[in-house]
Design a protein around this motif. Structure first.
Motif, PDB file in Angstrom:
ATOM      1  N   LEU A 130       5.856   2.401 -12.872  1.00 56.70           N
ATOM      2  CA  LEU A 130       7.036   2.040 -12.084  1.00 56.70           C
ATOM      3  C   LEU A 130       7.273   3.032 -10.960  1.00 56.70           C
ATOM      4  CD1 LEU A 130       9.608   0.722 -14.645  1.00 56.70           C
ATOM      5  CD2 LEU A 130       8.612  -0.476 -12.729  1.00 56.70           C
ATOM      6  N   TYR A 133       5.044   2.074  -8.290  1.00 55.85           N
ATOM      7  CA  TYR A 133       5.494   0.901  -7.542  1.00 55.85           C
ATOM      8  C   TYR A 133       6.616   1.269  -6.577  1.00 55.85           C
ATOM      9  CZ  TYR A 133       7.123  -3.668  -6.305  1.00 55.85           C
ATOM     10  OH  TYR A 133       7.498  -4.761  -5.570  1.00 55.85           O
ATOM     11  N   ILE A 134       7.516   2.131  -7.038  1.00 55.91           N
ATOM     12  CA  ILE A 134       8.637   2.511  -6.182  1.00 55.91           C
ATOM     13  C   ILE A 134       8.129   3.222  -4.932  1.00 55.91           C
ATOM     14  CG2 ILE A 134      10.607   4.084  -6.060  1.00 55.91           C
ATOM     15  CD1 ILE A 134      11.187   3.259  -8.976  1.00 55.91           C
ATOM     16  N   GLU A 137       6.144   0.675  -2.574  1.00 53.67           N
ATOM     17  CA  GLU A 137       6.908  -0.242  -1.747  1.00 53.67           C
ATOM     18  C   GLU A 137       7.858   0.499  -0.815  1.00 53.67           C
ATOM     19  OE1 GLU A 137       7.612  -3.978  -3.804  1.00 53.67           O
ATOM     20  OE2 GLU A 137       9.442  -4.091  -2.637  1.00 53.67           O
ATOM     21  N   ALA A 138       8.238   1.718  -1.214  1.00 56.42           N
ATOM     22  CA  ALA A 138       9.153   2.477  -0.372  1.00 56.42           C
ATOM     23  C   ALA A 138       8.558   2.740   1.005  1.00 56.42           C
ATOM     24  CB  ALA A 138       9.508   3.798  -1.045  1.00 56.42           C
ATOM     25  N   ILE A 141       9.814   1.009   4.317  1.00 51.47           N
ATOM     26  CA  ILE A 141      11.034   1.286   5.074  1.00 51.47           C
ATOM     27  C   ILE A 141      10.776   2.213   6.260  1.00 51.47           C
ATOM     28  CG2 ILE A 141      13.353   2.262   4.926  1.00 51.47           C
ATOM     29  CD1 ILE A 141      13.508   1.182   2.088  1.00 51.47           C
ATOM     30  N   TYR A 144       8.701   0.490   8.884  1.00 57.25           N
ATOM     31  CA  TYR A 144       9.477  -0.532   9.596  1.00 57.25           C
ATOM     32  C   TYR A 144      10.245   0.108  10.748  1.00 57.25           C
ATOM     33  CZ  TYR A 144      13.193  -4.031  10.221  1.00 57.25           C
ATOM     34  OH  TYR A 144      14.077  -4.925  10.731  1.00 57.25           O
ATOM     35  N   PHE A 163       6.653  -5.883   7.648  1.00 59.41           N
ATOM     36  CA  PHE A 163       7.539  -5.715   6.495  1.00 59.41           C
ATOM     37  C   PHE A 163       7.419  -6.901   5.549  1.00 59.41           C
ATOM     38  CE2 PHE A 163      11.397  -5.507   4.094  1.00 59.41           C
ATOM     39  CZ  PHE A 163      11.681  -4.167   4.011  1.00 59.41           C
ATOM     40  N   LEU A 164       7.568  -8.106   6.095  1.00 62.13           N
ATOM     41  CA  LEU A 164       7.636  -9.275   5.224  1.00 62.13           C
ATOM     42  C   LEU A 164       6.273  -9.580   4.598  1.00 62.13           C
ATOM     43  CD1 LEU A 164      10.031 -11.416   7.372  1.00 62.13           C
ATOM     44  CD2 LEU A 164      10.547 -10.156   5.305  1.00 62.13           C
ATOM     45  N   LEU A 167       5.683  -7.045   1.904  1.00 59.25           N
ATOM     46  CA  LEU A 167       6.644  -7.216   0.806  1.00 59.25           C
ATOM     47  C   LEU A 167       6.253  -8.411  -0.044  1.00 59.25           C
ATOM     48  CD1 LEU A 167       9.290  -6.353  -0.519  1.00 59.25           C
ATOM     49  CD2 LEU A 167      10.467  -7.926   0.973  1.00 59.25           C
ATOM     50  N   LEU A 168       5.879  -9.513   0.607  1.00 59.62           N
ATOM     51  CA  LEU A 168       5.505 -10.713  -0.140  1.00 59.62           C
ATOM     52  C   LEU A 168       4.354 -10.408  -1.085  1.00 59.62           C
ATOM     53  CD1 LEU A 168       6.017 -13.703  -0.541  1.00 59.62           C
ATOM     54  CD2 LEU A 168       4.366 -14.189   1.228  1.00 59.62           C
ATOM     55  N   VAL A 171       5.648  -8.046  -4.198  1.00 62.17           N
ATOM     56  CA  VAL A 171       6.541  -8.542  -5.251  1.00 62.17           C
ATOM     57  C   VAL A 171       5.755  -9.209  -6.369  1.00 62.17           C
ATOM     58  CG1 VAL A 171       8.595  -8.716  -3.837  1.00 62.17           C
ATOM     59  CG2 VAL A 171       7.051 -10.659  -3.980  1.00 62.17           C
ATOM     60  N   LEU A 172       4.642  -9.847  -6.007  1.00 65.70           N
ATOM     61  CA  LEU A 172       3.852 -10.463  -7.075  1.00 65.70           C
ATOM     62  C   LEU A 172       3.283  -9.387  -7.995  1.00 65.70           C
ATOM     63  CD1 LEU A 172       2.048 -13.314  -5.199  1.00 65.70           C
ATOM     64  CD2 LEU A 172       3.860 -13.479  -6.887  1.00 65.70           C
ATOM     65  N   LEU A 174       4.746  -6.730  -8.710  1.00 68.46           N
ATOM     66  CA  LEU A 174       5.832  -6.279  -9.582  1.00 68.46           C
ATOM     67  C   LEU A 174       5.898  -7.144 -10.843  1.00 68.46           C
ATOM     68  CD1 LEU A 174       8.230  -4.433 -10.065  1.00 68.46           C
ATOM     69  CD2 LEU A 174       9.660  -6.070  -8.897  1.00 68.46           C
TER      70      LEU A 174
END
Lengths: 517, 477
Positions: A130, A133-134, A137-138, A141, A144, A163-164, A167-168, A171-172, A174
């Protein structure tokens, strides 16, 4: 290996400096950022010096039960060490590269880069799924903001797309991480590395991770965010994006997908090979017709990363070691190439290849460095690119001769587009007046070029310094993958050893094949 | 009887405090803002203290119609905290137009919400809900001379009455087919065979409650009411009643309908996905920050329902953690909106006017960015954690398709959050100036504290949150 929490310190120094940068004003923040990144680099060097090659797999481990459900657990193996070194090495250079180019909101800019550094170090040393993962994905930001605030004309589109898109993908991953934690009952990465997930489940988990990491990599056909992001990002943003962020994908492949889901990796390797083959040829051809320098280098990054993925999925020592060396080499070389573009962009404010020409006349030092990095990108022997490409292609050949065949075409095409770029920018007649007026490298630019060039050569001449810490980890991964490894089509057979060989030949052979077990 | 009264101190305090506040306003006039504001704040603090004092007691009072337990306690603390903040920020907003009815109504609404959160009977449920709603209708139209505010109040009232009607119809069906209004009794009957009347009852009750949490397709009122109501009231609507209604919904679903999983789970899954997707899509293109936050609340309710759909203790823990984090984030975001005033002191609600805010008010813009990234659930901001918990609950309850659909839709939501950040950070400065100052220190303190907490510091509180939410959720199982 002492109890000293060096990794935490490396995370803390840039983080604290980032906060400081927001408050100390524009001028001062440059120095704060430079100082902090240099301190982190020195800490990294100390860590490398202290790293016990052939010792425990995980070193410098730290563990604190801060978060209840998951832990603050840090630790590195050889691969992570090298990638952290790459990050901390590039960071001060990035700060220097943006010294004059960034004029507005400098404090925020420096803060974002320092946050980025913390995040990158965190990704590579996290030992908790975890926590990983944090950090993973962080990174969206600060990037961006870097693209969106200090980027080129079309920066907002590029920032959103970056970003998008990413991110997309993540999330999978995750969801897959949640399923893994549920199944294995732990978030501890070293434990998970040896946990055997049910084969059926592995396939799904593999696909979910693949969705995320392929975007980060980026692999064809989800690479389209990369050219946009690169073209719009400021020079240092491109350097860090190409230098380190692209390595996150490959790192994820090697750290998670391959050892944690070996069976699925074996079954689904054709996807990776297929996409890599398309990527190598297709993106090289696309690079050939670009008129924007940054876009060209961005596409070449996609092609290089495709060789990395193919090398990783060769499932053998050479392939994976080669892929790792390409990662490091590409980290240095593509950052250097983006900086080369940045140097002339700062003078003429255009990235159009046609606007330049004849730079060899008035910028000889620049032309020399640009030449070196071009050659390293092509993979000329003696430069870092050669070692990586040769090793990984040798590995790929063992797994599948067809994939090796197609990937090698990519190398040829790579030479074509890089030399073509170089010819148009540096050679030719020096006719344009504004180009004539461009001055050669200034001391600041020298300071950035020299370390990059030195490392590119070092890696090309004596790659053992970089390979040695990683060899044991690669062997572990290969051993983990061995049961799932499909038979290759190369049918390599060991020749009968001759009694005595000339000295040079043996040495040469062993330096590449030394790790084969 | 007296023993029962001793266990509902929070409710008693709120009732008495509310009446005192009303009297203070009547006798000393609306001008004495400090006086009745103080009395209302003291009331809330005392009620919160009473909740804390009663923590750990798990029992029911008044013949099992009302429960005293840590689940209700958890919800009440959140509700009182949100009400507290909404009273503090009001005088500055109303700028002389503050009246004693405002804190009084908030106190009575908080009372109603407390009853909602601890009801164990369809009748107490309805009484609590209506007490809260009636206060809320008046609050929405609190600025009597403002057209948008009266419109919001009327709209809220008409649609709210419709929802109450549906809820009552569902209640009457459940009562008719089970013969009891007691949650436990209903659960016993639902454990047997379901007939069509019971299913209709469940559907209507959930529809009525869906209105209160503004889940799609019962969300239509939300953007209009949020936009029209005075901003402190909107802040209140977006926080406290959401907590109460969500807690109530959880209690009804788990306590009363628990055994009929097949019947309610599909409905909750539908409400959840519809809210996530529509809340995200609807927000794109909004030009008013309050409307946008309304859609954001719809979107976030969808994520909470993911945890509820799991129907497990883990899921309920996720919902409770989500409520806490959501409440803090939303409070922070609305407090930032409250601070946005142009040179003439008028409130600025238009999103394009926020362009370049990061250069005019860097601190405020940074706080807003933290809140928005947190609402979007991007780590390392703490808004990620409750999202993780609800998705984990869904995956562990074998609802993987729901989790995948929900999390993919969350990317759509991220789009509009980062679009506001783009406006604040990437765009050139707009003509609107945002002069500093005028804000109460408390407002700044709340904004700073919640922004800091929602950045990485919140993670350090995970163990505490886990214990609290687990003890609260355990009550229902």
């Amino acid at each position: 290996m002492s109890g000293f929490p060096i990794l935490s310190l490396m995370l803390a120094v840039p983080a604290i400096a980032a906060i400081a940068c927001l408050f100390v004003g524009d001028k001062m923040s440059r120095w704060v950022a430079l100082g902090a990144t240099l301190v982190t680099f020195v800490l990294g060097c100390i860590m490398w010096a202290q790293f016990d090659i052939g010792g425990a797999q995980w070193q410098f481990t730290e563990r604190a039960d801060l978060f209840g459900r998951f832990q603050y657990a840090l630790g590195i193996d050889g691969m992570a060490l090298m990638l952290i070194m790459l990050s901390v090495f590039l960071m001060p250079l990035c700060i220097l590269a943006s010294w004059d180019a960034i004029k507005s909101r400098v404090g925020l800019y420096m803060a974002m880069f320092l946050v980025m550094e913390t995040i990158m170090i965190g990704v590579f040393c996290a030992q908790d799924l975890l926590l990983f993962y944090i950090f993973f994905e962080a990174g969206l930001i600060p990037m961006y903001f870097i693209i969106g605030i200090w980027g080129g004309a079309n920066r907002i589109y590029a920032a959103f797309k970056f970003f998008l898109y990413t991110l997309l993908g993540s999330v999978l991953m995750l969801i897959a991480i949640i399923a893994m934690i549920h199944e294995a009952g732990t978030t501890d990465i070293p434990t998970l590395l040896n946990y055997d997930f049910p084969v059926q489940m592995q396939t799904w988990l593999w696909l979910a991770f693949f969705a995320s990491l392929a975007v980060k990599m980026p692999m064809w056909p989800v690479h389209t965010w990369l050219p946009d992001a690169h073209v719009q990002a400021p020079t240092a943003g491109s350097m860090i994006l190409a230098g380190v962020l692209l390595k996150l994908g490959a790192y994820g492949f090697l750290r998670f997908m391959m050892p944690m889901f070996p069976d699925a990796s074996g079954q689904l390797m054709w996807i990776v090979f297929g996409l890599s083959m398309i990527a190598v040829v297709y993106t090289s051809l696309v690079a050939l017709v670009q008129s924007d320098m940054k876009k060209l280098i961005a596409y070449s990054s996609v092609a290089h990363m495709a060789i990395v993925t193919a090398g990783l999925f060769a499932f053998n020592q050479q392939g994976i070691e080669g892929a790792l060396i390409i990662m490091l080499s590409h980290g240095v070389v593509s950052a250097a190439l983006f900086f080369c573009v940045g140097v002339i962009y700062d003078r003429l404010h255009t990235r159009e290849i046609d606007r330049y020409g004849g730079l060899a006349v008035n910028m000889p030092a620049y032309a020399l460095f640009f030449m070196l990095f071009t050659m390293a990108s092509i993979g000329l022997p003696g430069t870092s690119g050669f070692v990586g490409e040769f090793l990984s292609l040798a590995g790929i050949y063992e797994a599948s001769s067809w994939v090796a065949f197609v990937c090698t075409t990519g190398i040829i095409l790579g030479a074509a587009y890089m030399l073509y770029l170089y010819r148009r920018v540096v050679f030719g007649e020096l006719t344009k007046d504004d180009v004539k007026a461009m001055a050669d490298l200034n001391p600041r630019e020298w300071t950035i070029m020299v370390p990059l060039a030195a490392v590119a050569l070092w890696m090309g001449v004596y790659p053992e310094s970089f390979l040695a810490p990683m060899r044991g980890d690669v062997t572990t991964v290969v051993a983990r993958l061995a049961p799932a490894k499909p038979a290759g089509d190369a049918h390599l057979a060991a020749g009968k050893p001759k009694a005595a060989k000339p000295h040079g030949e043996t040495a040469h052979g062993s330096s590449h094949a030394g790790g084969v077990q | 009887m007296t023993a029962d009264l001793m266990l509902i101190w929070p409710e008693l305090i709120l009732t008495i405090g509310g009446l005192i506040t009303l009297m203070l306003g009547t006798f000393f006039g609306d001008r004495n803002v400090g006086l009745y504001q103080l009395s209302s704040l003291l009331t809330l603090a005392a009620a919160a203290a009473a909740v804390v004092a009663l923590f750990g007691i798990e029992t029911t009072v008044f013949s099992g119609t009302l429960s005293v337990d840590s689940f209700g306690g958890f919800a009440k603390l959140l509700i009182y905290a949100a009400s507290f903040v909404c009273i503090i920020v009001a005088p500055r907003f109303f700028n002389g137009g503050m009246r004693a009815e405002y804190p009084t109504l908030i106190l009575f609404a908080a009372l109603g919400m407390g009853i909602m959160a601890s009801s164990r009977d369809l009748m107490t449920l309805y009484v609590g809900l209506e007490l809260n709603s009636l206060a809320a209708y008046v609050l929405a139209s609190f600025m009597r001379t403002d057209e948008r505010s009266t419109e919001a109040g009327l709209k809220y009232f008409v649609l709210g009455a419709l929802a109450s009607g549906m809820l009552l119809y569902g209640i009457s069906l459940l009562y008719g087919f089970t013969g009891t209004t007691d949650f436990a009794g209903i659960a016993k009957v639902l454990g047997g065979e379901l007939n069509i009347g019971l299913i209709f009852g469940i559907v209507f009750v959930l529809a009525g409650l869906g209105f209160k949490i503004s889940a799609v397709p019962f969300h239509m009122w939300t953007p209009d009411v949020y936009e029209g109501a005075p901003t402190p009231v909107t802040t209140f609507f977006a926080t406290a009643p959401k907590v109460a209604a969500m807690a109530l919904m959880t209690r009804v679903v788990i306590d009363a309908m628990g055994p009929a999983v097949g019947a309610w789970q599909q409905i909750i899954i539908f409400l959840s996905l519809a809210s996530i997707i529509l809340g995200a899509v609807g927000a794109i293109g909004q030009k008013n920050i309050k409307r946008l936050l309304a859609y954001s609340s719809i979107n976030n309710v969808g994520f909470m329902l993911v945890g509820l759909a799991a129907g497990t203790q883990q899921g309920v823990e996720g919902v409770l953690t989500y409520l806490l984090v959501y409440m803090l984030t939303t409070l922070g975001a609305f407090l930032v909106v409250l601070q946005l005033r142009d040179a003439d002191g008028n409130q600025v609600e238009s999103i394009p006017a926020l362009a370049g805010l990061s250069q005019r008010r860097p601190g405020l813009a940074a706080a807003m960015a933290v809140f928005l990234f947190s609402l979007a659930g991007i780590p390392p901001l703490f808004g990620f954690w409750p999202k993780y918990l609800v998705f984990e609950a869904a995956v562990n309850a074998n609802l993987v398709p729901l989790a995948v659909a929900g999390i993919v839709a969350s990317v759509i939501g991220a789009f509009y959050y980062i679009a506001i950040i783009k406006t604040m950070y990437f765009d050139d400065k707009s003509d609107t100036e945002f002069p500093k100052g005028g804000g109460a220190i408390v407002e700044d303190a709340v904004i700073t504290a919640s922004a800091l907490w929602l950045s990485v510091i919140g993670y350090l509180f995970i163990p505490v949150l886990a214990v609290l939410s687990a003890s609260a959720a355990a009550v229902l199982f």
